[in-house]
Motif scaffolding. Sequence first.
Motif: not given
Length: 311
Positions: A195-214
């Motif tokens: 089961v392949l989970f490509p990085c560029g073009g697929v999993t790179d959509t999971l982005r978050i900034a430090v203020p959101q994490l906090k």
Amino acid sequence: MLKRADKGGLDRVFAVPGQPEKKLSIVLDTDAYNEVDDQFAIAYALLSPERLDIKAIYAAPFVNDHAYSAKEGMEQSFQEILHIMQLCNKSNSIPVFKGATRFLRDESDVVQSDAVDDLIHRALHFSATDPLYVVCIGAPTNIASAIKKCPSICENIVVLWLGGNSIAWKDAREFNLEQDILASQTLLRSGVNLVLFPCGGVTDTLRIAVPQLKSALRPNHLSQYLIRIVDAYQDKEFGAEKVIWDIVPFTWLIDPAWIQMDSMATPDLSDDCRWIEGAGNHTMLCAVEIDTKQAFHDLFSKLNRLSDIDV
């Protein structure tokens, strides 16, 4: 673009994650000190005991600015795994094994390690109808070495690998895949359930900034550490975000409805890191789209299970 293929033997593989009442047996192979997303993935897995039965964790090799040799990268990853387990109040609850101290040198090479021996030993106790899920979120050196040393384990395991880029991209150049191209080729050519989970073009959509994490995380020892390492790692530009790639295989195991999958012929990989159409090869599942809202919501809700602390 690769040709589509029927799922065939993967019907049973895909059906298991689709049974929410079933607890899945997994091992995790991680280059935990490579950057900061492995730490989220390890914690996510440790804090999902209702779904995941973690049998072992393996330290994978890597080389970058944090480690100048594969051995150093593996050793640092081993220590980081132990650190995250401590922050999750899971110290000594799961065996952790050291993996490869170098990358593969040729097509017949096997890198011996405790991780390889443990994976083989465990896999032989599973079966095609009750497989062991092998989650690989780094270079697949340990997994490829185990497969080469004991090819029969391919019948008993399902490898979830985060590596390469979208099949539609012009090349597959990505950190996990490029670190050990021979191991990546071995994995693709082995016939193992993949089961392949490509990085560029697929999993790179999971982005978050430090203020959101906090904002999302309650104050505890784990969350404060995660916020600190992301803040130290990422660009300081306004609005800068960090991709939390490595949680995605666990997102699929916990609820496959959150990730759209395609069934296709497994590609081969050229020496210059290009996908080669896998006509006649065995079939794999490949992630094509992620429900990022659901993925992050489940991750944060589990990270917040730990007790509050004064900060």
